[in-house]
Design an enzyme around this catalytic site. Structure first.
Site, PDB file in Angstrom:
ATOM      1  N   ASP A  21      55.101  38.597  39.210  1.00  0.00           N
ATOM      2  CA  ASP A  21      55.159  38.373  40.659  1.00  0.00           C
ATOM      3  C   ASP A  21      55.212  39.690  41.436  1.00  0.00           C
ATOM      4  OD1 ASP A  21      55.207  36.826  42.925  1.00  0.00           O
ATOM      5  OD2 ASP A  21      57.363  36.414  42.840  1.00  0.00           O
ATOM      6  N   GLY A  24      51.013  40.767  45.839  1.00  0.00           N
ATOM      7  CA  GLY A  24      50.681  40.786  47.263  1.00  0.00           C
ATOM      8  C   GLY A  24      51.498  41.835  48.003  1.00  0.00           C
ATOM      9  N   ARG A  34      45.683  41.600  49.697  1.00  0.00           N
ATOM     10  CA  ARG A  34      46.441  41.056  48.554  1.00  0.00           C
ATOM     11  C   ARG A  34      45.678  41.162  47.227  1.00  0.00           C
ATOM     12  NH1 ARG A  34      50.690  37.847  49.360  1.00  0.00           N
ATOM     13  NH2 ARG A  34      50.153  36.720  47.468  1.00  0.00           N
ATOM     14  N   ASN A  69      49.776  27.481  43.590  1.00  0.00           N
ATOM     15  CA  ASN A  69      48.939  28.596  44.072  1.00  0.00           C
ATOM     16  C   ASN A  69      47.576  28.123  44.597  1.00  0.00           C
ATOM     17  OD1 ASN A  69      50.155  30.925  41.524  1.00  0.00           O
ATOM     18  ND2 ASN A  69      50.846  30.677  43.635  1.00  0.00           N
ATOM     19  N   ARG A 195      64.058  33.012  40.973  1.00  0.00           N
ATOM     20  CA  ARG A 195      63.785  31.574  40.823  1.00  0.00           C
ATOM     21  C   ARG A 195      62.715  31.403  39.755  1.00  0.00           C
ATOM     22  NH1 ARG A 195      62.162  32.825  46.123  1.00  0.00           N
ATOM     23  NH2 ARG A 195      59.935  33.281  46.281  1.00  0.00           N
TER      24      ARG A 195
END
Ligand code: IPE
Ligand code: IPE
Ligand code: MG
Length: 247
Positions: A21, A24, A34, A69, A195
């Site tokens: 992650d 972007g 991005r 996504n 998360r």
């Protein structure tokens, strides 16, 4: 600090899962679009896969594209799919050289034709490799996977090949995309988010979680080693007490 030499090779996790992650935000920091972040994330994938193969980690699962996504802007989704097609075909040779077998989990039917074609071809061309299995989670979400498993179990009950009382954890496991894989002992997420974003909800029940502030395009081999080292210093109790683990 170099973390590789500190790793205990007799206590390696069999399966490491990563939520890659922060692409972007990385691009934004550079004043770019991005997709520039996604392109630069490929180098981190290459480094991590290579590090896992060098150590002899049996399974490495990378969360590359979630069911959710698909809701991103169309241009970003299309650019990601093109990057995927291009990367898979360009990397097959390296996968074979490093004896890495490619597999994929997720709702693969929902991928564009050319993407699915490249993917299936790479899976076929690497199927006999046995050093490390690289699992790409594509159009994957854990709730999708669980719903899918429940449907298949219900079908077996309808066909009378299974009865409700026979359903066990093993039954559920056997209908998940990860049926043939050990559960990840370690889950890494980059970019400072804490998360799991619909990733391997069942399989991560007893995994150790490792979070790093590094954005995915900055993630390198040494960051991977650091996560493994931290994992090796944790005590996994599986509901027992510390004292029970010693005796
Ligand atoms: C991860 O980076 C890659 C994918 C989800 C495909 P992001 O694209 O989520 O980057 P951030 O989290 O917006 O920075
Ligand atoms: C999770 O990242 C999915 C992948 C890394 C492929 P996201 O960036 O989509 O997750 P959220 O939206 O921050 O939870
Ligand atoms: Mg993100």
């Amino acid at each position: 600090m170099d973390f590789k030499d500190k790793i205990n090779l007799n206590k390696l996790p069999q399966h490491i899962a990563i939520i890659m992650d922060g692409n972007g935000r990385w691009a934004k920091q550079q004043g770019e679009e991005r997709i520039f972040g996604h392109e630069n994330g490929v180098k981190s994938v290459r480094e991590t896969v290579e590090a896992a193969a060098e150590l002899g980690i049996q399974y490495l699962t990378l969360y590359a594209f979630s069911t959710e996504n698909w809701n991103r802007p169309k241009e970003e989704v299309m650019a990601l799919m093109q990057l995927l097609v291009h990367t898979i075909s360009a990397e097959t040779k390296t996968l074979n050289e490093n004896k890495i077998r490619l597999q994929a989990i997720g709702d693969l039917k929902s991928l564009p034709q050319d993407c699915l074609h490249e993917l299936n071809e790479a899976i076929e061309n690497t199927k006999n490799n046995s050093r490390t299995t690289l699992v790409l989670a594509l159009s994957y979400s854990s709730r999708w996977e669980i719903v899918n498993a429940v449907k298949q179990i219900a079908q077996q009950i309808e066909n009378k090949t299974l009865s409700a009382s026979q359903i066990s954890e093993e039954t559920i496991n056997s209908f998940l995309c990860t049926a043939s894989m050990p559960e990840p002992e370690l889950m890494i997420r980059t970019s400072g988010e804490h998360r799991i974003s619909n990733f391997l909800l069942w399989q991560l029940a007893y995994s150790e979680f490792y979070f790093t502030e590094k954005l995915w395009p900055d993630f390198r081999k040494n960051d991977f080693y650091e996560a493994i080292l931290e994992y090796q210093n944790r005590e996994r109790r599986f509901g027992k007490t510390s004292e029970q683990l010693i005796s």
